[in-house]
Structure formats: C-alpha cells, structure tokens
Design a protein around this motif. Sequence first.
Motif, PDB file in Angstrom:
ATOM      1  N   ILE A   1     164.749  29.330   2.406  1.00  0.00           N
ATOM      2  CA  ILE A   1     164.488  30.831   3.053  1.00  0.00           C
ATOM      3  C   ILE A   1     163.630  30.550   4.012  1.00  0.00           C
ATOM      4  CG2 ILE A   1     163.254  32.939   2.422  1.00  0.00           C
ATOM      5  CD1 ILE A   1     163.748  32.353  -0.575  1.00  0.00           C
ATOM      6  N   ARG A   2     162.941  29.646   4.323  1.00  0.00           N
ATOM      7  CA  ARG A   2     162.100  29.313   5.308  1.00  0.00           C
ATOM      8  C   ARG A   2     162.866  29.118   6.712  1.00  0.00           C
ATOM      9  NH1 ARG A   2     159.160  25.304   3.861  1.00  0.00           N
ATOM     10  NH2 ARG A   2     157.758  26.532   2.807  1.00  0.00           N
ATOM     11  N   ASN A   3     163.867  28.435   6.308  1.00  0.00           N
ATOM     12  CA  ASN A   3     164.878  28.199   7.374  1.00  0.00           C
ATOM     13  C   ASN A   3     165.637  29.160   7.855  1.00  0.00           C
ATOM     14  OD1 ASN A   3     163.858  25.426   8.219  1.00  0.00           O
ATOM     15  ND2 ASN A   3     164.965  24.529   6.188  1.00  0.00           N
ATOM     16  N   GLU A   4     166.169  29.830   6.570  1.00  0.00           N
ATOM     17  CA  GLU A   4     167.334  30.795   7.166  1.00  0.00           C
ATOM     18  C   GLU A   4     166.526  32.181   7.706  1.00  0.00           C
ATOM     19  OE1 GLU A   4     169.923  29.482   3.527  1.00  0.00           O
ATOM     20  OE2 GLU A   4     168.956  31.529   3.309  1.00  0.00           O
ATOM     21  N   GLU A   5     165.248  32.420   7.398  1.00  0.00           N
ATOM     22  CA  GLU A   5     164.611  33.857   7.891  1.00  0.00           C
ATOM     23  C   GLU A   5     163.406  33.577   8.730  1.00  0.00           C
ATOM     24  OE1 GLU A   5     165.582  36.693   6.631  1.00  0.00           O
ATOM     25  OE2 GLU A   5     167.084  35.950   5.322  1.00  0.00           O
ATOM     26  N   PRO A   6     163.732  33.288   9.891  1.00  0.00           N
ATOM     27  CA  PRO A   6     162.587  32.703  10.858  1.00  0.00           C
ATOM     28  C   PRO A   6     161.526  33.975  11.176  1.00  0.00           C
ATOM     29  CG  PRO A   6     164.711  33.177  11.895  1.00  0.00           C
ATOM     30  CD  PRO A   6     164.997  33.358  10.585  1.00  0.00           C
ATOM     31  N   THR A   7     161.864  35.246  10.859  1.00  0.00           N
ATOM     32  CA  THR A   7     160.872  36.425  11.011  1.00  0.00           C
ATOM     33  C   THR A   7     159.780  36.394   9.694  1.00  0.00           C
ATOM     34  OG1 THR A   7     161.971  37.932   9.989  1.00  0.00           O
ATOM     35  CG2 THR A   7     162.398  37.652  12.403  1.00  0.00           C
ATOM     36  N   LEU A   8     160.257  35.616   8.671  1.00  0.00           N
ATOM     37  CA  LEU A   8     159.337  35.541   7.514  1.00  0.00           C
ATOM     38  C   LEU A   8     158.477  34.228   7.497  1.00  0.00           C
ATOM     39  CD1 LEU A   8     161.712  36.504   4.623  1.00  0.00           C
ATOM     40  CD2 LEU A   8     160.540  37.991   6.264  1.00  0.00           C
TER      41      LEU A   8
ATOM     42  N   ASP B   1     150.230  33.872  14.043  1.00  0.00           N
ATOM     43  CA  ASP B   1     150.636  32.946  14.791  1.00  0.00           C
ATOM     44  C   ASP B   1     150.663  31.777  13.892  1.00  0.00           C
ATOM     45  OD1 ASP B   1     147.821  32.728  15.204  1.00  0.00           O
ATOM     46  OD2 ASP B   1     148.043  30.975  16.633  1.00  0.00           O
ATOM     47  N   ALA B   2     149.906  31.451  12.781  1.00  0.00           N
ATOM     48  CA  ALA B   2     149.936  30.370  11.766  1.00  0.00           C
ATOM     49  C   ALA B   2     151.031  30.566  10.682  1.00  0.00           C
ATOM     50  CB  ALA B   2     148.418  30.330  11.304  1.00  0.00           C
ATOM     51  N   HIS B   3     151.647  29.513  10.247  1.00  0.00           N
ATOM     52  CA  HIS B   3     152.522  29.568   9.394  1.00  0.00           C
ATOM     53  C   HIS B   3     152.122  28.352   8.349  1.00  0.00           C
ATOM     54  CE1 HIS B   3     157.226  29.903   8.025  1.00  0.00           C
ATOM     55  NE2 HIS B   3     156.353  29.742   6.953  1.00  0.00           N
ATOM     56  N   PRO B   4     151.508  28.937   7.272  1.00  0.00           N
ATOM     57  CA  PRO B   4     151.038  27.860   6.311  1.00  0.00           C
ATOM     58  C   PRO B   4     152.270  27.595   5.167  1.00  0.00           C
ATOM     59  CG  PRO B   4     150.172  30.169   5.904  1.00  0.00           C
ATOM     60  CD  PRO B   4     150.829  30.209   6.936  1.00  0.00           C
ATOM     61  N   THR B   5     152.828  26.459   5.531  1.00  0.00           N
ATOM     62  CA  THR B   5     153.832  26.163   4.703  1.00  0.00           C
ATOM     63  C   THR B   5     153.732  25.630   3.367  1.00  0.00           C
ATOM     64  OG1 THR B   5     154.146  23.898   5.740  1.00  0.00           O
ATOM     65  CG2 THR B   5     155.389  26.030   6.610  1.00  0.00           C
ATOM     66  N   GLU B   6     152.631  24.959   3.254  1.00  0.00           N
ATOM     67  CA  GLU B   6     152.521  23.968   1.772  1.00  0.00           C
ATOM     68  C   GLU B   6     151.223  24.005   1.692  1.00  0.00           C
ATOM     69  OE1 GLU B   6     154.723  20.251   1.511  1.00  0.00           O
ATOM     70  OE2 GLU B   6     156.960  21.305   0.989  1.00  0.00           O
ATOM     71  N   ILE B   7     150.632  24.149   0.302  1.00  0.00           N
ATOM     72  CA  ILE B   7     149.221  23.986   0.174  1.00  0.00           C
ATOM     73  C   ILE B   7     149.441  23.257  -1.183  1.00  0.00           C
ATOM     74  CG2 ILE B   7     147.202  25.248  -0.784  1.00  0.00           C
ATOM     75  CD1 ILE B   7     148.049  27.568   1.063  1.00  0.00           C
ATOM     76  N   VAL B   8     148.331  22.116  -1.243  1.00  0.00           N
ATOM     77  CA  VAL B   8     148.313  21.341  -2.362  1.00  0.00           C
ATOM     78  C   VAL B   8     147.035  21.387  -2.953  1.00  0.00           C
ATOM     79  CG1 VAL B   8     148.713  19.048  -3.280  1.00  0.00           C
ATOM     80  CG2 VAL B   8     150.067  19.757  -1.535  1.00  0.00           C
ATOM     81  N   LEU B   9     146.669  21.874  -4.162  1.00  0.00           N
ATOM     82  CA  LEU B   9     145.468  21.701  -4.626  1.00  0.00           C
ATOM     83  C   LEU B   9     145.422  21.035  -6.107  1.00  0.00           C
ATOM     84  CD1 LEU B   9     145.045  25.598  -4.904  1.00  0.00           C
ATOM     85  CD2 LEU B   9     144.146  23.976  -3.206  1.00  0.00           C
ATOM     86  N   ARG B  10     144.355  20.104  -6.300  1.00  0.00           N
ATOM     87  CA  ARG B  10     143.996  19.521  -7.178  1.00  0.00           C
ATOM     88  C   ARG B  10     142.739  19.681  -7.767  1.00  0.00           C
ATOM     89  NH1 ARG B  10     148.777  19.564  -6.847  1.00  0.00           N
ATOM     90  NH2 ARG B  10     150.128  17.542  -6.692  1.00  0.00           N
ATOM     91  N   PRO B  11     142.461  19.429  -9.221  1.00  0.00           N
ATOM     92  CA  PRO B  11     140.974  19.614  -9.634  1.00  0.00           C
ATOM     93  C   PRO B  11     140.012  18.653  -8.990  1.00  0.00           C
ATOM     94  CG  PRO B  11     142.590  19.792 -11.456  1.00  0.00           C
ATOM     95  CD  PRO B  11     143.384  19.295 -10.200  1.00  0.00           C
TER      96      PRO B  11
END
Length: 228
Positions: A155-162, A212-222
Amino acid sequence: MPTALITGASRGVGAQIARALAPTHDLLLGGRGSAELDALAMEFDGAVTLPVDLTDYEALETAVETIDSLDVLVHSAGVASSLEAVADTAVEEWRYVMDVNVIAAAELTRLLLPALRERNGHVVFLNSGAGMNVRARWTPYAASKFALRALADGIRNEEPTLRVTSVFPGRIDTDMQRDIVACEGGEYDPSKYLRPESVAAAVASAIAAPADAHPTEIVLRPRASRNT
C-alpha cells in the motif's frame, strides 16, 4: 478535528490507542458489538461505534459506506493461533488466522482508500515481533504477520499520498497474552511485557509526526526491567 477509525477497539491495545488519540481526533471505534465497546465510546464526546465482524465482508462494506473522508485508519484487531506445530495445524486454523489478521485488514483498507486519499491519510498496522521472526509453534500466526507487513509495504508503494506505518511490538500485557502464556504452560508475569499504553503512545507519536515525515516502521521491545 481529524477522524480516526480504530479496529479492535473493545479492549487491550485498541482501547488504549483510542484513549491516546481522543484528545486530538474524533473517533470511530470498530469491534464486534459488546458492552465493552459501548462503554469505551461513552468515555469520549462524539465517539461513534462501528459494531461489525471484520470478516463479515458484506456487513463491513455496509458499516463504512458512508465514510467519505478519513484521516487515520488503525488496524489493531487480530487473533493468535493455537500454537501448534505445522504438522498439527489444520487447514481451518490457517484460514481463520489469515482471514482475521490479513484479509480483513486488506478489505477494510480497500473500502476506505477513497476516504483516506481525500485526506492524504495515515494507515497504521499493528503488527508483531512475529512479523519479523518466526519461532517454533508460531508459524501460522507469524505467516499472517509477515503477510500483513507485505500488505503495508504494498500500500505504501501504491498510494504515494498516504502515510503507512507498521508497528512491531514485542509481547504485550493483555488478556490475549495471558491466554498464550497459559497455553505455553508458563507463569504469567506482566512486568515481562510491554504495557498496552506504551504501544498506544508509539502509535499516537507516529500519527502526530509532522506531515513531511513518514514513519514507515516502529519496533518496540520490553525493557529488561520496567522498574529501572
């Protein structure tokens, strides 16, 4: 205010995401019809419930057909698998896990893409550490989460406005986690796991990132100890 639709909002992480976004968003709370969903809606002025089974695709389409603009879509609904080896996992289990964790998310996103495009919106997928690493007896669940990651990337690659964000938390202190630990035969210690509020705060932070920022991935660990 901008509008956010959150699935799996009845309890756990979904409910905490709703609470984290309530000060800045009008809320659409998705989940199967329940007293918990209704009670959550009562916490917020103007919140609207969407009581629908995400895998009932005709009902799902009807539930969202009047949404013509949407700023945020958070996919928090999901199920765990039965924690059996591949050799012991029936085809019905595969279908159930993939249907809830992947296909329902794909269909809801598809239905809401016009509304999201209207607002240059943000789609957040609550994934899992299992979407990055597969452990024994977790294969069906991990496969669904790997597929969910692929859905988000596509979806990220197909929908550049999102904006499209995948969040990969470790194990979270929820009722589902208690059931999993019981299935594993372990003793439940909530201090070993992420708080739902912590995951919700990370989701809210990604949504609040400047345009202007696109947070694509967030990794959280305890953390090793939550008391330090």
